[in-house]
Design an enzyme around this catalytic site. Structure first.
Site, PDB file in Angstrom:
ATOM      1  N   HIS A 150      10.885  16.146  72.261  1.00 54.92           N
ATOM      2  CA  HIS A 150      11.843  15.455  73.017  1.00 54.92           C
ATOM      3  C   HIS A 150      11.633  15.480  74.446  1.00 54.92           C
ATOM      4  CE1 HIS A 150      15.378  13.752  70.598  1.00 54.92           C
ATOM      5  NE2 HIS A 150      14.561  14.447  69.610  1.00 54.92           N
ATOM      6  N   GLU A 170      32.814  16.735  78.460  1.00 57.43           N
ATOM      7  CA  GLU A 170      31.409  16.148  78.675  1.00 57.43           C
ATOM      8  C   GLU A 170      31.890  14.619  78.975  1.00 57.43           C
ATOM      9  OE1 GLU A 170      27.402  17.175  77.262  1.00 57.43           O
ATOM     10  OE2 GLU A 170      28.207  15.550  75.828  1.00 57.43           O
ATOM     11  N   ASP A 207      24.122  18.876  73.748  1.00 59.52           N
ATOM     12  CA  ASP A 207      25.074  17.996  72.878  1.00 59.52           C
ATOM     13  C   ASP A 207      24.324  17.307  71.636  1.00 59.52           C
ATOM     14  OD1 ASP A 207      27.316  16.081  72.734  1.00 59.52           O
ATOM     15  OD2 ASP A 207      25.896  14.597  73.253  1.00 59.52           O
TER      16      ASP A 207
END
Length: 333
Positions: free
Chosen positions: A92, A273, A160
């Site tokens: 990622h 968030e 998240d």
């Protein structure tokens, strides 16, 4: 033996026999217990990352069985003026950080099951706090599932998106909706095992090899490869109330967010968030991304006419136990 690898640095589009020769050469040179993949299979695994902006062809992908294999790959790069090495979790990275053109990619996912042990800190201010020792190649989603299902515990702070490796996020920061209360993931780790740039396997913490400890956390992989992390835990909630609030005005969105994260623990949510989404029916970035349940629909007719091309959303979660009364939950929620 490093010189034995170097003839293969240049692009080699040879036949299967030559590929086997390269694989044998790399295997013999590194002398590791894990698997080594070369040519097309290596490029398929590690030729690109999540960012999708770069494509490079590595010499080989190393799938280590433990820290000594990782250290062997690092020492090979250290002994060569041409060979490079990069650790790769779930790929990622955005701009090629988990890639190495003509070099070695260490696939950390092969070490995912090397560590999993729950314990409790002894003495000091943190005495009695639960922790779990996990591999740097473990995915956070698997760490969370196992901690909750087997021990009723959960990491205090996680990202998240959970399909990321422990070592990968700790090498960045690991920011999430819990960071306002517990800090990022890098502040919820008490000990690491690290393979340094010299190929040494070193244990570090705030008190032991502290300079390495603080350099590796958030160090973008430039100071070492995390092979084990001691992550702080807390009791997992029995239930979670999840809420999303949509805003048309940025000022109102940020005002509420700042107010929520500034409240005392007992007066606020456990997760706060925010995100931005497109004011339209785009299935990836628009209205369909907001509902928490697939049976729910986003009703754009409720938006004010002054709404712009983007909207804002606060995502909130409240943790509570089965013993909590509904009135207590509703008071905060």
């Amino acid at each position: 033996m490093i010189a034995y690898i170097e003839p293969y640095f240049l692009d080699n589009e040879s036949d299967a026999a030559s590929v086997l020769t390269v694989t044998d050469a790399v295997s013999e040179s590194l002398n590791i217990q894990g698997k080594i993949l070369c040519d097309g299979s290596a490029a398929d695994i590690a030729g690109k990352d999540f960012g999708g902006m770069n494509y490079v062809k590595p010499l080989a992908v190393v799938r280590p069985v433990g820290p000594e294999d990782i250290a062997g790959a690092v020492r090979a790069a250290l002994s060569s003026d041409k060979l490079t090495v990069a650790a790769r979790g779930n790929g990622h990275s955005i701009n090629g950080q988990a890639m190495a053109e003509g070099g070695l990619i260490v696939d950390m996912r092969s070490t995912a099951e090397n560590h999993f042990e729950v314990g409790f800190l002894a003495g000091g201010d943190g005495g009695g706090t639960a922790f779990v020792d996990v591999s740097g190649g473990a995915l956070w989603e698997n760490v969370l599932k196992r901690c909750v299902s087997e021990y009723g515990l959960a990491p205090r702070s996680w990202t998240d998106y959970l399909g990321l490796t422990v070592g990968g996020t700790l090498s960045n920061a690991g920011v999430s909706g819990q960071a306002f209360r517990y800090g990022p993931q890098t502040e919820n780790v008490t000990e690491l095992d690290v393979v340094t740039g010299n190929g040494d396997v070193v244990t570090c913490s705030e008190m032991e090899n502290s300079e390495l400890f603080f350099s590796v956390l958030g160090g973008l992989g430039q100071f070492g490869i995390i092979t084990r992390a001691r992550v702080l835990l807390q009791p997992a909630p029995d239930m979670v109330r999840w809420i999303r609030i949509v805003y048309a005005e940025f000022d109102e969105f940020t005002r509420d967010a700042e107010w929520l994260v500034s409240q005392k623990d007992e007066s606020s949510f456990d997760y706060v968030e925010g995100f931005v989404f497109v004011n339209g029916d785009d299935p990836v970035n628009g209205w369909p991304t907001v509902p928490l349940h697939p049976d729910h629909d986003f009703d754009p007719t409720l938006l004010p006419q002054s709404s712009g091309s983007v909207l804002y959303c606060l995502e909130l979660a409240l943790h509570y136990r089965d013993s909590d009364s509904n009135s207590c939950v509703d008071k905060v929620g």
